[in-house]
Design an enzyme around this catalytic site. Structure first.
Site, short mmCIF file in Angstrom:
data_model
loop_
_atom_site.label_atom_id
_atom_site.label_comp_id
_atom_site.label_asym_id
_atom_site.label_seq_id
_atom_site.Cartn_x
_atom_site.Cartn_y
_atom_site.Cartn_z
N VAL A 1 1.37 11.28 99.11
CA VAL A 1 1.95 12.35 98.30
C VAL A 1 0.93 13.47 98.13
O VAL A 1 1.00 14.25 97.18
CB VAL A 1 2.41 11.82 96.93
CG1 VAL A 1 3.63 10.94 97.07
CG2 VAL A 1 1.28 11.07 96.20
N ALA A 2 -0.02 13.56 99.06
CA ALA A 2 -1.10 14.53 98.95
C ALA A 2 -0.91 15.66 99.97
O ALA A 2 -0.16 16.59 99.72
CB ALA A 2 -2.44 13.83 99.14
N ARG A 3 -1.57 15.55 101.11
CA ARG A 3 -1.45 16.55 102.16
C ARG A 3 -1.30 15.84 103.50
O ARG A 3 -1.99 14.85 103.79
CB ARG A 3 -2.67 17.48 102.19
CG ARG A 3 -2.65 18.53 101.08
CD ARG A 3 -1.51 19.51 101.29
NE ARG A 3 -1.49 20.59 100.34
CZ ARG A 3 -0.74 20.61 99.24
NH1 ARG A 3 0.01 19.56 98.94
NH2 ARG A 3 -0.74 21.66 98.43
N ASP B 1 5.76 11.97 101.62
CA ASP B 1 6.33 13.21 101.10
C ASP B 1 5.76 14.41 101.85
O ASP B 1 6.32 15.50 101.77
CB ASP B 1 6.03 13.36 99.61
CG ASP B 1 6.71 14.59 99.02
OD1 ASP B 1 7.94 14.68 99.12
OD2 ASP B 1 6.00 15.46 98.49
N GLU C 1 4.20 19.87 109.55
CA GLU C 1 5.19 20.03 108.50
C GLU C 1 5.85 21.39 108.64
O GLU C 1 5.14 22.40 108.66
CB GLU C 1 4.51 19.90 107.14
CG GLU C 1 5.46 19.81 105.97
CD GLU C 1 4.75 19.48 104.66
OE1 GLU C 1 4.86 20.32 103.74
OE2 GLU C 1 4.11 18.43 104.56
N HIS D 1 8.42 17.16 101.21
CA HIS D 1 7.46 17.82 100.32
C HIS D 1 8.12 18.26 99.02
O HIS D 1 7.98 19.41 98.57
CB HIS D 1 6.82 19.02 101.03
CG HIS D 1 5.44 19.32 100.51
ND1 HIS D 1 4.45 19.86 101.31
CD2 HIS D 1 4.88 19.18 99.28
CE1 HIS D 1 3.34 20.04 100.60
NE2 HIS D 1 3.59 19.63 99.35
N ALA E 1 7.98 15.99 96.15
CA ALA E 1 7.55 15.09 95.09
C ALA E 1 7.28 15.81 93.78
O ALA E 1 7.37 15.22 92.71
CB ALA E 1 6.30 14.31 95.53
#
Length: 364
Positions: A276-278, A302, A307, A326, A328
């Site tokens: 859920v970061a990058r 996420d 992306e 993306h 979250a």
């Protein structure tokens, strides 16, 4: 002046006014926000602000203008609008792209509406520290922490596979045996990056009966619901203990590509991996390979690299992978973001220290 903030959300996805009713003192305490070391009035180029350009999706500028009549607030719905108005602005709220920053010859401060700042740090004036940057770190922590735990439970309870099987309309109870459904009670969670998001996920996992371990770059200190906090160089050893790993790291040169083949080889066989970061902190091809050979039992993503994830990417078709685009951060954090933005605007106008300053050297 009231410290309770009532106004509209600024966010890329927002299209209508959102009411915020957040007591800023409580927000600062609960989120653990800290002031910058330098008062705004002591920043190079600061003078009593005359003009702020604000990304506005509702009536925010109107609200700000009423609260601070001595300052001119200009609404900028698009980056092009912001660039056109930036030339004499003291601050930009909501944009940090090169075109906008370069057009602002008096710029002292930029406030963004995301926690991730890597896109802003690609702009020379911000990377050098010539323009101060503040972000929304810790504002979305509660909902992102919930999202990470929701992904974990979806994977460990087989909900991901069951949901993907639903279009077949088959009452297939064998899926539970095939995927090895498990309870997280008593299992070990490794949180990589014990910041705001990491702590939110850790607290929720501990409440489910999990043993929580973590890494952080700055120290070994942590809340009482985390059983052990290691430094970043302990990551391989701690990964070997974990049944579930949640990545909550910011993207920096040190974390870019951190989760690679060597990492997945070091992790406990059959681990569940949540990001859920990058996306760029994970080497996507290495994750796919680890999922295919069972080293990773399932993944909740996420964020991805690239992306958006291309429609023909194999991750979409894996039964043990859940992907959200993306999102979250979506949820009840919007009022918190707005409250922090207006508090920083109030502080900047008064010449006081700002909250959530980004350190260009660290990347967050």
């Amino acid at each position: 002046m009231s410290r309770t903030l009532l106004f509209c959300l600024i966010a890329a996805a927002a299209v209508a006014p959102v009411r915020a009713d957040v007591a800023i003192d409580r927000l600062i305490e609960d989120a653990g926000l800290s002031e910058g070391p330098v008062a705004s009035r002591d920043l190079p180029g600061w003078k009593p602000p005359q003009k702020l350009v604000v990304r506005d999706a509702g009536n925010l500028v109107e609200s700000l203008q009423a609260e601070f009549p001595g300052v001119r607030f200009v609404a900028a719905p698009t980056p092009a609008d912001a660039a056109a108005e930036a030339h004499d602005a003291d601050a930009i709220v909501g944009y940090c792209n090169e075109e906008v920053v370069a057009a602002a010859d008096k710029l002292v401060w930029v406030q963004i509406f995301s926690a991730g700042a890597e896109h802003c740090l690609a702009v020379d004036a911000i990377a050098s520290g010539a323009v101060l940057l503040t972000n929304m770190q810790k504002m979305a922590s509660p909902v992102i922490g919930e999202h990470a735990v929701a992904m974990m439970l979806s994977l460990t309870r087989g909900l991901t596979q069951q949901a993907k099987a639903m279009p077949e309309g088959a009452w297939n109870r064998s899926i539970g045996d095939e995927i090895g459904m498990m309870s997280v009670d008593g299992k070990t969670l490794l949180v990589v990056g014990l910041g705001g998001i990491g702590k939110a996920a850790a607290r929720r996992a501990a409440a489910l009966g999990m043993r929580v371990i973590a890494t952080r770059n700055s120290s070994r200190s942590g809340p009482d619901y985390v059983d052990y906090v290691g430094l970043s160089d302990e990551l391989p050893e701690l990964a070997a203990e974990a049944d579930v790993i949640i990545n909550a790291l910011p993207l920096t040169p040190e974390t870019d590509g951190l989760f690679d083949k060597a990492f997945f080889d070091a992790a406990k066989p059959g681990v569940f991996f949540i990001n859920v970061a990058r996306g760029a902190s994970v080497v996507t091809d290495d994750l796919v390979a680890a999922l295919r050979d069972g080293r990773v039992a399932g993944a909740g993503l996420d964020v991805t690299d690239p992306e958006p994830l291309p429609a023909d990417h194999p991750l979409w078709r894996m039964p043990n992978v859940i992907i959200t685009p993306h999102i979250a951060w979506y949820g009840n954090n919007r009022e918190r973001q707005v409250a922090l933005a207006q508090e920083n605007i109030r502080r900047f106008i008064a010449g006081d220290p700002l909250l959530n300053i980004v350190d260009p050297a660290k990347g967050y």
